[in-house]
Write an enzyme that holds these catalytic residues in place. Structure first.
Site, PDB file in Angstrom:
ATOM      1  N   CYS A  95       0.807  -1.075  -0.219  1.00 23.95           N
ATOM      2  CA  CYS A  95      -0.031  -0.038   0.072  1.00 23.95           C
ATOM      3  C   CYS A  95       0.960   1.228   0.027  1.00 23.95           C
ATOM      4  CB  CYS A  95      -0.864  -0.055   1.119  1.00 23.95           C
ATOM      5  SG  CYS A  95      -2.304   1.302   1.108  1.00 23.95           S
ATOM      6  N   HIS A 223      -3.633  -5.474   0.800  1.00 25.60           N
ATOM      7  CA  HIS A 223      -2.851  -5.676   2.282  1.00 25.60           C
ATOM      8  C   HIS A 223      -3.114  -7.319   2.685  1.00 25.60           C
ATOM      9  CE1 HIS A 223      -2.239  -1.635   3.901  1.00 25.60           C
ATOM     10  NE2 HIS A 223      -3.185  -1.327   3.120  1.00 25.60           N
ATOM     11  N   GLU A 225      -1.087  -8.843   4.670  1.00 20.97           N
ATOM     12  CA  GLU A 225      -0.951  -8.961   5.871  1.00 20.97           C
ATOM     13  C   GLU A 225      -2.067  -8.972   7.072  1.00 20.97           C
ATOM     14  OE1 GLU A 225      -0.770  -6.217   4.612  1.00 20.97           O
ATOM     15  OE2 GLU A 225      -0.953  -4.414   5.975  1.00 20.97           O
TER      16      GLU A 225
END
Lengths: 260, 987
Positions: A95, A223, A225
């Site tokens: 990002c 994202h 994660e």
């Protein structure tokens, strides 16, 4: 020994904690290092085997997303970054981290030089959105980049207002396609798409993530994660069997295993 | 030298920013104009060489891939918008926070490898290129006034393209004028009579009453005060610093005078009750009572937020605030400072918590409002957009997920919107061998201010919010936040906390230093401050302004002297401004110096205890409203169902909620939206604060302003019950629940301005009685809360009061996150069951409002059966017997059914229970404590066993076909979905 991962923090970066947890889960030792430490002692970065640029709003995305921190890294840590690249240290930018790598010129490096070749601009919708997307891993990326071993597709959220990947010209796009650096594309029913909201920002060629020519430096807008545990999926309550971990974790364990 | 750098997207890239403006023009003003394009401008003024300015332009400001650049302020507007007839530049008024310029300035220092001086200025602005050919002058003016800029914080300049072609350019940015520091003044009050004192209070914007002014006058005439002041060489009249500090400390906003008042309450039977402080008797005492029975609460009322033990390792704290008046004037800045302000409350709780989630609840006038808008009021649409954008930017840029909230509409919110911002934070239970909620100050500790610079922003914010909104409201009460400065401060604080570098921390909110240091000085008994070195945004601030400024991103700390150097070095390393302002002591006085001269010496005892107690009257007369008979009720049909489901208070808010980051920090378990397409609204959020365990935290709220029009007692019972019920619905344990009360009331003090004050006060009393009753019955304490008591708009001929509003926020633990439940139906054939009894309770419902009734039969909470149901539900959820659960709230059963169907993109076949109520009452009554569940067919018996002897009804089953069949009627779900999805998708 577990590979040591540097997670950059400070000046508005905000996804560092969950990225560190994810790398730990994948078998690395993750250390969150504040940018002020690296400004004083840039060589400290050379102690790590992987550098991660998390998401956030570095400098509030003022002027343009990733621009100011990208500049800071370029002017204060330029030599260190070059040294890291010459040592083939993998990097990931997620990002805002991806925006930083692009503005800084570490991605895509089509011409082999660290200069800005692409940009990430305002979404076609004109607004920031948090929504889940489906991503397809390209055959080229799977073949050459250690990040994507055995990965076909991924699901994770996008959370950005400036994620539309564009290049200077359609010729540049053709070069990027030809060089096999496009790693991830937004899909609808398994196929790359321009259709909103499946392609949430209007990226050219539905590009969600790219690598440098070596495949070691990897950046993406979504994202992964925060799509690690089964209960992070947006519809996990509908699943007969909720997985403990998702394919997004593989992205991280792939690179950790590569470094081991 | 002066340089003006301009960039804009190259012609081949569409301009989303211009597109947003264009669609606002279309939606708000019903005007269609061709493409608008925006240009970004950066101004440099000062000691910059041309080479340096070029470097700034090419390396920092312009994106070479997508933007064209002009270095000399002569960007060719026409080549970027061939049809533009006007160029409109929007820039900040002098002194307003310009975050872009601030970030740019810092970046320029890196780029040029030198520090900029105070004489080097950086500015930012935006130029819009507009084709106004089809617009008359008035329309063009409206676009500027209502869309492009807000005169409270910005200014505009318009150039026609002819002007431009003839070489005319925008006025260069100018350095702010050099203003000398005004001296401290003495305010003569000794000789004033009562009326003159009131006039002085009003003129100085002190918001003090006659009795309060008299108390101050008297204090300054006591022998003790006189001899104290003579000894110090201070004037016998108060200085402006002192008077402003007293007014600030005594403001309704800070002292909660109405909640502390002595109230004579007369009920409908004429019985009179004396209440000594609503807060003490209805909130504090019940909470103290409950705390005897619970061992999970670590801090209540004494701190910025209430805190509890989440598990053996972690404490969690939670707080909600309102920022109504600033949001009315500058929706964006007002709302943003609301959210980043409450984040600081959490950071300033105990020795510091880290924010992990935000909540936000807004109340606006309806977007389609077409009535009069007196004076300075913005249209509700503009307020909605601005508030939303402010909270969105504040939360997203701070990296705190927004997990729960709602948006509610009522005509009476056009005068004052309500902007509730909440935050939860986490901290290790023990820190350096002491509970994290403990903090202390020793005499000798240094006073350190941390964070942003002080400007005139926000001056009189606390006193301003303690009065009604009017055209005389100070515009300086508006502030713009800077989430990034705050994020840096957060990063620093966590590090400083880990290294044990301070003893005490609190937020600088309303009242700025005067409030934070006034409260801190109470801890040890005094403080001595020198404001000379306080860091300012610009010169020219009087000492009282420095002391009262509400400039954002600041916190006050007590740092032990031996740790000061380390603290200051760390702050410098992490680029956070920290200033040593003085020393705490035990003199009993607040002594302030500026420029080598003492400017204030305030007796702490008078400051904190000298405020006279208010005496208020309350008289309850229940309203009388007609009820609809069965014959007055329409038949169920597609059209009626669509009308109800498309109401603003029921329809989907997805397009707005999606713009909040709800997943940063990676904790989300139940997200704001559920279902196969992630678009059905969840009842509550569930997060997993520590990924190493499977324990979760559920966050919910209840809010029902219209219910107050019948009885605030039942309004309160319902919002309380709804918040707890929502936690139960997602799999939370209600015995762990904790609450926050946020009251927003119209002025309830009887006066010529408020002839119905005794009624409004009675409404407040009744709400508090209900809060006490519910808290005790549910064993759920209020661990923190806030009140905002002057939510009226007043102009010459008009007063608009908000409906009395209570936001009840609740949190509760989820023992095992994998047993969390979402609200979407799961599989065809699952059995649909309604838990709880539907009664003839359409009073104040959305349905009644739709057909023009208010009624009297408001839903009443039967607490015993509700608790029994919630406990059985919890057990059934832990046995994994429940496929889906959805809270019944606004719109009743029909809306809950439809939303659960939307989530699955499946239908339902429903037969309503034979309970003597007609179909409309069954579907739209908002009876409390009900939950719609679906259960796998093979688990129904086991499920039912949990609810033996309780009220529930088997309604039918989930079906594959996307239709909602109810008795003999069949509703088209696609039609309902469209009606529900779109009403406020774009405004």
């Amino acid at each position: 020994m577990n590979p040591k991962v540097l997670i950059l923090t400070g000046v508005g970066i905000n996804s560092n904690r969950e990225l560190a947890e994810t790398f730990e889960l994948a078998g690395a030792t993750a250390e969150q290092v504040h940018i002020s430490v690296l400004e004083d002692t840039p060589e400290k970065a050379l102690d790590y085997q992987l550098i991660a640029f998390p998401g956030g709003f570095s400098y509030g995305d003022h002027i343009a997303s990733g621009k100011i921190l990208g500049n800071l890294l370029k002017f204060k840590l330029g030599d260190t970054l070059k040294e890291l690249a010459s040592r083939s240290v993998p990097m990931i930018g997620i990002c805002n981290g991806f925006q930083i790598l692009v503005k800084l010129g570490l991605l895509p490096q089509m011409g082999g030089e660290v200069i800005q070749e692409a940009s990430l601009i305002q979404n076609n919708s004109g607004q920031y959105e948090d929504r889940w997307v489906n991503l397809k891993v390209s055959d080229e990326a799977r073949a050459k980049s250690p990040w994507f071993k055995d990965l076909e597709s991924l699901r994770c959220p996008v959370r950005h207002g400036e994620g539309k990947l564009v290049l200077g010209s359609k010729d540049d796009l053709a070069r990027l396609q030809a060089s096999g650096q496009i790693a991830l594309r937004y899909t609808k029913e398994g196929e790359p798409t321009d259709e909103y909201p499946y392609n949430p920002n209007g990226s050219w060629d539905a590009i969600a993530g790219i690598t440098d020519p070596s495949g070691l430096i990897f950046g993406l807008m979504p994202h992964p994660e925060v799509a690690i545990h089964g209960t992070q999926l947006p519809d996990w309550t509908r699943l007969e069997q909720v997985p403990t971990h998702t394919d997004c974790l593989k992205l991280f364990s792939n690179i950790v295993n590569y470094l081991k | 030298m002066y340089y003006r750098i301009e960039t804009t997207l190259k012609q081949q890239y569409p301009d989303p920013l211009g597109g947003k403006v264009q669609s606002s023009v279309h939606n708000d003003l019903n005007l269609d104009i061709p493409e608008i394009r925006a240009c970004k401008v950066l101004g440099l003024l000062g000691n910059f060489s041309e080479e340096e300015a070029r470097l700034v332009a090419t390396e920092l400001f312009c994106d070479p891939i997508v933007e064209d650049l002009s270095f000399a302020g002569d960007l060719d507007y026409l080549s970027h918008s061939a049809e533009a007839t006007h160029a409109v530049e929007v820039s900040f008024l002098s002194g307003v926070t310009d975050n872009t310029a601030r970030s740019a300035k810092e970046s320029i220092e890196y780029l040029l490898n030198r520090d900029l001086s105070e004489h080097d200025h950086v500015f930012s602005s935006t130029v819009y290129l507009i084709n106004a050919n089809k617009l008359n002058e008035n329309d063009f003016h409206r676009i500027c006034e209502e869309i492009l800029y807000n005169s409270v914080i910005e200014k505009i300049e318009v150039l026609t393209i002819e002007d431009y072609q003839q070489g005319k350019r925008f006025t260069p940015f100018e350095a702010p004028p050099e203003i000398p520091t005004p001296a401290t003044k003495d305010i003569a009050i000794a000789q004033l009579d009562k009326d003159e004192l009131v006039k002085l209070s009003s003129k100085m914007c002190l918001a003090l009453s006659r009795e309060e002014m008299l108390a101050i006058q008297e204090h300054y005439q006591t022998d003790i005060t006189i001899s104290h002041r003579e000894k110090l060489g201070l004037p016998l009249e108060p200085t402006d610093v002192e008077l402003e500090a007293i007014a600030q400390t005594w403001s309704e906003h800070c002292k909660h005078k109405i909640f502390a008042a002595n109230v004579k309450y007369e009920d409908e039977s004429g019985q009179v009750e004396s209440i000594q402080s609503l807060f003490k008797t209805m909130i504090y005492e019940p909470t103290a009572e409950i705390m005897k029975k619970r061992d999970d609460i670590s801090s209540v009322f004494s701190d910025n937020a209430g805190a509890f033990h989440f598990d053996d390792n972690w404490d969690i704290c939670i707080k909600a605030e309102t920022h109504n008046s600033p949001s009315a004037l500058d929706p964006y800045g007002g709302a943003m400072t609301g959210i980043v302000g409450v984040n600081r409350d959490v950071m300033g709780t105990g020795r510091g918590f880290l924010p992990i989630f935000n909540t936000d609840v807004f109340c606006f006038g309806p977007p389609n409002y077409d009535g009069d808008l007196p004076g300075m009021l913005h249209h509700p649409k503009r307020i909605f957009r601005g508030v939303h954008r402010g909270v969105k930017d504040g939360g997203n840029e701070s990296g705190i997920p927004t997990v729960n909230g709602s948006i509610s509409f009522d005509d009476r919110f056009i005068g004052k919107p309500l902007v509730f911002c909440g935050t939860g934070g986490i901290a290790p239970r023990d820190l350096h061998e002491k509970p994290v909620v403990e903090k202390w100050i020793n005499p000798g500790d240094r006073v350190v201010m941390l964070g942003g610079l002080i400007g005139k922003d926000g001056i009189h914010g606390a006193t301003f919010s303690s009065e009604g909104l009017s055209s005389a409201s100070p515009t300086s009460a508006v502030q713009i936040g800077d989430p990034i400065t705050q994020k840096r401060m957060t990063d620093f604080l966590i590090e400083a906390r880990t290294r044990n570098l301070y003893n005490f921390i609190t937020d600088n909110g309303a009242g700025g230093l005067s409030s934070s240091l006034g409260e801190m000085a109470e801890e040890c008994g005094g403080v001595e401050l020198d404001l000379t070195n306080a860091p300012l945004k610009y010169p020219g601030l009087a000492p009282w302004e420095i002391f009262l400024s509400e400039a954002q991103e600041r916190m006050s700390l007590a740092v032990p002297p031996e740790k000061l150097d380390t603290f200051m070095e760390l702050a410098e390393d992490m680029k956070v401004i920290a200033t040593d302002l003085g020393q705490f002591d035990d003199t009993g006085f607040l002594n302030i110096f500026h420029g080598g001269k003492q400017v204030a010496s305030l007796c702490m005892d008078f400051l904190h205890n000298g405020l006279p107690t208010l005496e208020l009257k309350a008289k309850w007369t229940p309203p009388q409203n007609p009820e609809a008979s069965d014959a007055d009720l329409p038949e169920l049909c597609q059209d009626l169902a669509e009308k109800v489901i498309s109401r603003y208070n029921i329809c989907s808010k997805e397009d707005w909620v999606r713009q909040y980051d709800h997943e940063v920090q990676g904790m989300s378990v139940i997200k704001p939206f559920s279902g196969i397409k992630h678009d059905a609204p969840s009842d509550a959020a569930v997060i997993r604060p520590d990924y190493k365990t499977n324990k979760g935290l559920a966050i919910s709220h209840g809010l029902l302003p219209r219910y107050s029009d019948i009885d605030t007692y039942h309004m309160t019972c319902n919002v309380f019950d709804e918040a707890i019920r929502s936690i139960v619905c997602v799999g939370g344990d209600r015995s762990s629940a904790l609450g926050l009360d946020n009251f927003c009331w119209p002025d309830p003090v009887q006066s010529s301005k408020t002839p119905d004050g005794t009624y409004k006060m009675a409404q407040l009393v009744r709400a508090n009685k209900a809060l006490r009753d519910m808290a005790l019955k549910y064993n759920v304490p209020c661990i923190s809360g806030k009140d905002s008591m002057k939510n009226d708009f007043i102009s010459e001929d008009k007063k608009i009061s908000i409906p009395p509003t209570l936001l009840f926020t609740a949190v509760g633990t989820v023992p095992e996150i994998t047993k969390s439940i979402s609200m979407d139906f799961k599989k065809a054939g699952d059995v649909i069951i309604l838990l709880g009894e539907t009664k003839d309770e359409l009073g104040a419902s959305e349905f009644y409002d739709e057909i023009g009734y208010l009624g009297m039969n408001i839903p009443q909470v039967d607490t015993s059966s509700a608790l029994e149901r919630y406990d059985s539900f919890f057990k059934a959820s832990q046995d994994s017997l429940i496929s889906s659960a959805h809270d019944l709230s606004e719109g009743g059963l029909l809306v809950a059914l439809a939303e659960s169907c939307f989530g699955a993109r499946m239908g339902a076949n429903i037969t309503l229970p034979k309970n003597g109520l007609n179909i409309i009452r069954n579907l739209f009554s908002e009876s409390a404590s009900r939950i719609l569940v679906s259960v796998q067919a093979d688990k129904v018996n086991e499920f039912k066993a949990h609810f033996e002897g309780q009220s529930f009804a088997i309604l039918g089953e989930v079906s594959q076909e996307y239709k909602l069949n109810i008795n003999e009627s069949s509703l088209n779900l696609q039609g309902l979905y469209t009606a529900w999805r779109n009403p406020i998708a774009e405004i």
